[in-house]
Write an enzyme that holds these catalytic residues in place. Structure first.
Site, PDB file in Angstrom:
ATOM      1  N   LYS A   1      -6.094  -7.464   1.779  1.00 28.95           N
ATOM      2  CA  LYS A   1      -7.078  -6.627   1.087  1.00 28.95           C
ATOM      3  C   LYS A   1      -7.031  -6.901  -0.409  1.00 28.95           C
ATOM      4  O   LYS A   1      -6.112  -7.516  -0.915  1.00 28.95           O
ATOM      5  CB  LYS A   1      -6.795  -5.131   1.314  1.00 28.95           C
ATOM      6  CG  LYS A   1      -6.701  -4.704   2.760  1.00 28.95           C
ATOM      7  CD  LYS A   1      -8.000  -4.824   3.492  1.00 28.95           C
ATOM      8  CE  LYS A   1      -7.805  -4.482   4.965  1.00 28.95           C
ATOM      9  NZ  LYS A   1      -8.871  -4.974   5.780  1.00 28.95           N
TER      10      LYS A   1
ATOM     11  N   SER B   1     -13.369  -7.898   7.351  1.00 28.40           N
ATOM     12  CA  SER B   1     -13.096  -6.923   6.292  1.00 28.40           C
ATOM     13  C   SER B   1     -13.137  -7.507   4.885  1.00 28.40           C
ATOM     14  O   SER B   1     -13.395  -6.776   3.932  1.00 28.40           O
ATOM     15  CB  SER B   1     -11.762  -6.231   6.531  1.00 28.40           C
ATOM     16  OG  SER B   1     -10.688  -7.109   6.281  1.00 28.40           O
TER      17      SER B   1
END
EC number: 3.4.21.-
Length: 182
Positions: free
Chosen positions: A90, A42
Site C-alpha cells: 500500500k 488495490s
C-alpha cells in the site's frame, strides 16, 4: 580410480560452496532486498495497470526501512494487521501525528498515533487498507517498493507521491510535508 578422486573433490567443493552461498543469500534477502509479485487491483493504476494478465514484480528494499524511516507517498509492504500470514502492499498516506480525513473508517477524522502509519491502496473502494483496519504499526513494515522490475516494458523507479485529495490535513508533531505532487 583417478575419476573417483576427481568426482569426490568436485562434490566437496560443491557442498562447501553451497554452505557458504546459502547463508549469504539468506542474509541478503533478510537485510537488503527481495522481489515480490503484486497481485490484485488495490494499487491500480500505479501497479498492475492491466489487471491480472501480467502482474507487476517489484523490488522491495528492506535496508531503507530498517530504522522505520518512511515518508508520505512511499509504497510499502506490510504484514496484514488482520492476517499475519499475508503481506499487503500500500501507499503511505499519513505518518505519526498527521490528521487524516478517512474514507469509510469508523471515525471521519483520525490522528495517526506515534509509531503508526496510515496506508491506502491507490484504487479506492477495491483496497483492504487503513480505511478498513485503522492505523498500522511501524513494526509491521516489511520493505519499501523501490522499482518495478517485471514486466520489462514497465521497468521504472517507484517515486513517492500522495494524491492531492489524500494529503494529511495537519501534522500535530510538526513534521514537514515531504509528499510530492502527482
Amino acid at each position: 580410480m583417478a575419476q573417483t578422486g576427481f568426482g569426490r573433490r568436485y562434490f566437496r567443493a560443491f557442498v562447501s560452496g553451497f554452505f557458504v552461498a546459502v547463508p549469504v543469500t539468506v542474509t541478503v534477502l533478510d537485510r537488503l532486498a527481495y522481489v515480490a509479485r503484486v497481485e490484485g487491483a488495490s494499487m491500480q493504476p500505479s501497479l498492475n495497470p492491466d489487471g491480472g494478465s501480467s502482474p507487476d514484480v517489484v523490488l522491495l528494499n528492506r535496508w531503507t526501512v530498517r530504522n522505520y524511516q518512511v515518508q508520505r507517498g512511499d509504497v510499502v509492504s506490510v504484514l496484514s494487521p488482520k492476517n499475519p500470514q499475508q503481506k499487503i502492499i500500500k501507499r503511505v498516506i499519513g505518518i505519526e501525528g498527521d490528521f487524516i480525513k478517512t474514507m469509510g473508517y469508523k471515525n471521519r477524522f483520525v490522528r495517526v498515533p506515534d509509531g503508526h502509519l496510515w496506508i491506502e491502496g491507490d484504487h479506492h473502494g477495491h483496497s483492504f487498507d487503513s480505511n478498513t483496519f485503522g492505523p498500522v504499526s511501524l513494526g509491521l513494515i516489511h520493505g519499501r517498493a523501490s522499482h518495478i522490475i517485471w514486466p520489462p516494458s514497465r521497468w521504472q523507479r517507484i517515486e513517492p507521491s500522495v494524491p492531492s485529495d489524500r494529503r494529511p490535513l495537519l501534522n500535530w508533531n510538526g513534521a514537514s510535508d515531504d509528499s510530492n505532487d502527482d
